[in-house]
Design a protein around this motif. Sequence first.
Motif, PDB file in Angstrom:
ATOM      1  N   LEU A  99      88.433  27.834 -32.406  1.00 11.66           N
ATOM      2  CA  LEU A  99      88.345  26.384 -32.071  1.00 11.66           C
ATOM      3  C   LEU A  99      88.945  26.263 -30.694  1.00 11.66           C
ATOM      4  CD1 LEU A  99      89.337  24.797 -35.431  1.00 11.66           C
ATOM      5  CD2 LEU A  99      86.966  24.435 -34.083  1.00 11.66           C
ATOM      6  N   THR A 100      90.181  27.154 -30.446  1.00 10.53           N
ATOM      7  CA  THR A 100      90.683  27.161 -29.247  1.00 10.53           C
ATOM      8  C   THR A 100      89.773  27.657 -28.193  1.00 10.53           C
ATOM      9  OG1 THR A 100      92.899  27.382 -30.288  1.00 10.53           O
ATOM     10  CG2 THR A 100      92.844  27.997 -27.844  1.00 10.53           C
ATOM     11  N   LEU A 101      89.139  28.741 -28.328  1.00  7.58           N
ATOM     12  CA  LEU A 101      88.202  29.410 -27.160  1.00  7.58           C
ATOM     13  C   LEU A 101      87.112  28.311 -26.965  1.00  7.58           C
ATOM     14  CD1 LEU A 101      88.345  32.900 -28.605  1.00  7.58           C
ATOM     15  CD2 LEU A 101      89.049  32.230 -26.749  1.00  7.58           C
ATOM     16  N   LEU A 102      86.520  27.848 -28.123  1.00  7.28           N
ATOM     17  CA  LEU A 102      85.327  27.000 -27.952  1.00  7.28           C
ATOM     18  C   LEU A 102      85.858  25.598 -27.113  1.00  7.28           C
ATOM     19  CD1 LEU A 102      84.114  27.208 -31.855  1.00  7.28           C
ATOM     20  CD2 LEU A 102      82.422  27.657 -29.401  1.00  7.28           C
ATOM     21  N   ALA A 103      86.919  25.064 -27.348  1.00 10.61           N
ATOM     22  CA  ALA A 103      87.343  24.096 -26.512  1.00 10.61           C
ATOM     23  C   ALA A 103      87.621  24.347 -25.065  1.00 10.61           C
ATOM     24  CB  ALA A 103      88.842  23.444 -27.070  1.00 10.61           C
ATOM     25  N   ALA A 104      87.766  25.499 -24.670  1.00 12.83           N
ATOM     26  CA  ALA A 104      88.021  26.090 -23.108  1.00 12.83           C
ATOM     27  C   ALA A 104      86.763  26.494 -22.596  1.00 12.83           C
ATOM     28  CB  ALA A 104      88.956  27.123 -23.169  1.00 12.83           C
ATOM     29  N   LEU A 105      85.634  26.546 -23.380  1.00 12.11           N
ATOM     30  CA  LEU A 105      84.462  27.015 -22.861  1.00 12.11           C
ATOM     31  C   LEU A 105      83.810  26.096 -21.829  1.00 12.11           C
ATOM     32  CD1 LEU A 105      82.441  28.803 -25.706  1.00 12.11           C
ATOM     33  CD2 LEU A 105      83.703  29.986 -23.810  1.00 12.11           C
ATOM     34  N   PRO A 106      82.972  26.318 -20.771  1.00 14.77           N
ATOM     35  CA  PRO A 106      82.354  25.410 -20.008  1.00 14.77           C
ATOM     36  C   PRO A 106      81.052  25.342 -20.608  1.00 14.77           C
ATOM     37  CG  PRO A 106      82.130  27.756 -18.983  1.00 14.77           C
ATOM     38  CD  PRO A 106      83.008  27.787 -20.339  1.00 14.77           C
ATOM     39  N   ALA A 107      80.711  24.856 -21.842  1.00 12.50           N
ATOM     40  CA  ALA A 107      79.665  24.452 -22.358  1.00 12.50           C
ATOM     41  C   ALA A 107      79.972  23.541 -23.403  1.00 12.50           C
ATOM     42  CB  ALA A 107      79.053  25.725 -23.154  1.00 12.50           C
ATOM     43  N   GLU A 108      78.722  22.964 -23.545  1.00 11.57           N
ATOM     44  CA  GLU A 108      78.472  21.775 -24.900  1.00 11.57           C
ATOM     45  C   GLU A 108      78.598  22.675 -26.065  1.00 11.57           C
ATOM     46  OE1 GLU A 108      75.271  18.933 -26.999  1.00 11.57           O
ATOM     47  OE2 GLU A 108      74.744  19.802 -24.937  1.00 11.57           O
ATOM     48  N   VAL A 109      79.381  22.115 -27.008  1.00  4.50           N
ATOM     49  CA  VAL A 109      79.367  22.993 -28.468  1.00  4.50           C
ATOM     50  C   VAL A 109      78.929  22.075 -29.815  1.00  4.50           C
ATOM     51  CG1 VAL A 109      81.179  24.059 -29.954  1.00  4.50           C
ATOM     52  CG2 VAL A 109      81.450  24.321 -27.366  1.00  4.50           C
ATOM     53  N   GLY A 110      78.116  22.481 -30.239  1.00  2.97           N
ATOM     54  CA  GLY A 110      77.594  21.850 -31.289  1.00  2.97           C
ATOM     55  C   GLY A 110      78.249  21.888 -32.500  1.00  2.97           C
ATOM     56  N   PRO A 111      77.945  21.324 -33.559  1.00  8.60           N
ATOM     57  CA  PRO A 111      78.595  21.573 -34.930  1.00  8.60           C
ATOM     58  C   PRO A 111      78.545  23.147 -35.335  1.00  8.60           C
ATOM     59  CG  PRO A 111      77.080  19.699 -34.991  1.00  8.60           C
ATOM     60  CD  PRO A 111      76.929  20.337 -33.814  1.00  8.60           C
ATOM     61  N   GLY A 112      79.483  23.643 -36.072  1.00  7.94           N
ATOM     62  CA  GLY A 112      79.384  25.279 -36.448  1.00  7.94           C
ATOM     63  C   GLY A 112      78.322  25.290 -37.464  1.00  7.94           C
ATOM     64  N   LEU A 113      78.058  26.521 -37.668  1.00 13.02           N
ATOM     65  CA  LEU A 113      76.756  26.865 -38.504  1.00 13.02           C
ATOM     66  C   LEU A 113      77.379  27.049 -39.958  1.00 13.02           C
ATOM     67  CD1 LEU A 113      75.108  29.577 -36.373  1.00 13.02           C
ATOM     68  CD2 LEU A 113      74.081  27.189 -37.113  1.00 13.02           C
ATOM     69  N   SER A 114      76.706  26.538 -40.749  1.00 10.52           N
ATOM     70  CA  SER A 114      77.245  26.602 -42.318  1.00 10.52           C
ATOM     71  C   SER A 114      77.053  28.198 -42.923  1.00 10.52           C
ATOM     72  CB  SER A 114      76.343  25.844 -43.321  1.00 10.52           C
ATOM     73  OG  SER A 114      74.962  26.007 -43.243  1.00 10.52           O
TER      74      SER A 114
END
Length: 365
Positions: free
Chosen positions: A7-22
Amino acid sequence: MTRDLALTLLAALPAEVGPGLSDAELDAVEARFGFRFAADHRTFLQAGLPLGKSWPDWRGADPEELRGRLDWPTHGVMFDVKHGFWYPGWGTEPESRQQALQLAAARLREVPQLVPVYSHRYLPGIKGEIGHPVLSVYQTDIIYYGNDLADYLRHEFGIGPSRSLAATRTTLPFWSYFLDDDDGGLAEDTTTTPHDPYAATAQEAVENLRMLAIELSVGRGVDTDTLVQAALVAYALGADSPALRDLASYSLRDGGEAQRLFSQALDELDLTAQLPSTDRDARWTLLRWWLELISNGSMDAIEGGKLINEAGDRLGCSEALRSFRAWTIQWDDWSEDWGMPREVYKQRIVDDARRLLAGPWPPPS
């Protein structure tokens, strides 16, 4: 890779982040395309799905696009084969380029799947495993781009300190062949199995020759001295062929000549047809041989235990062989205040080797 780190890494990415995959979505992707996400890759995608041109959209992309990205690494190798590249672990290169392409295509179906992370950065798709380095793949120009998934994301997107790639190591079948020491890596299987020949009959000596041939077939290094010694022992015990005699008396020639004589001797002794037909079968055969060498005292138990560890990683059966990792680690970490002799750990490796040899083969994972 934990969920919090993801979650920390995803928040820092220069990209839109969708819901995680189940779990169900990840399982469906694996079933559809016939591969497995590594454990750290799976955890990352469960925390969130990065979206954008260079990110694989495992939820909504055209299946043909995803298939193309999965096939990119092997298609790149095939392009280079078409233009003259040949991997030594595939054996003798056919004279016909068409035959070379056919053989390369068959062998590439056996190598570990590389799974796209971002653009042409790939992570090995080995179920349950973590910590493999991320590779940048462009045909056979393959380099390290991160020690593991988290380190790669920090390195690629400048979102935190990453470790030096000089610390990176991998023993990934086939792909690690392209990662040489200049890039901080370790070429696959570069050393000859450290063992004392134990043959007492011509049959055992010829079997030792077959094992050396299998080592070469999967890309392991077998030095000239080992080939000559094996040929000398076989000839002394009664095995015979023109090339075997020449190899047994080999001296003052280059290594390429020794390899040629060895290959010719294999044909003359009808051993070539007895070699495993796939890389995976060859590695299982080597693994059993190593267990036999440990069991009969022809190979140091600690050296053998480390080989077994590596074999388990390559074959995806680390769980079945995890005791060898434990005993070798405890051997390395041992101190006198543990209250037991260090040699205990060698004996435990020998005992486990004998246990595996007495059970079903291959051992259940």
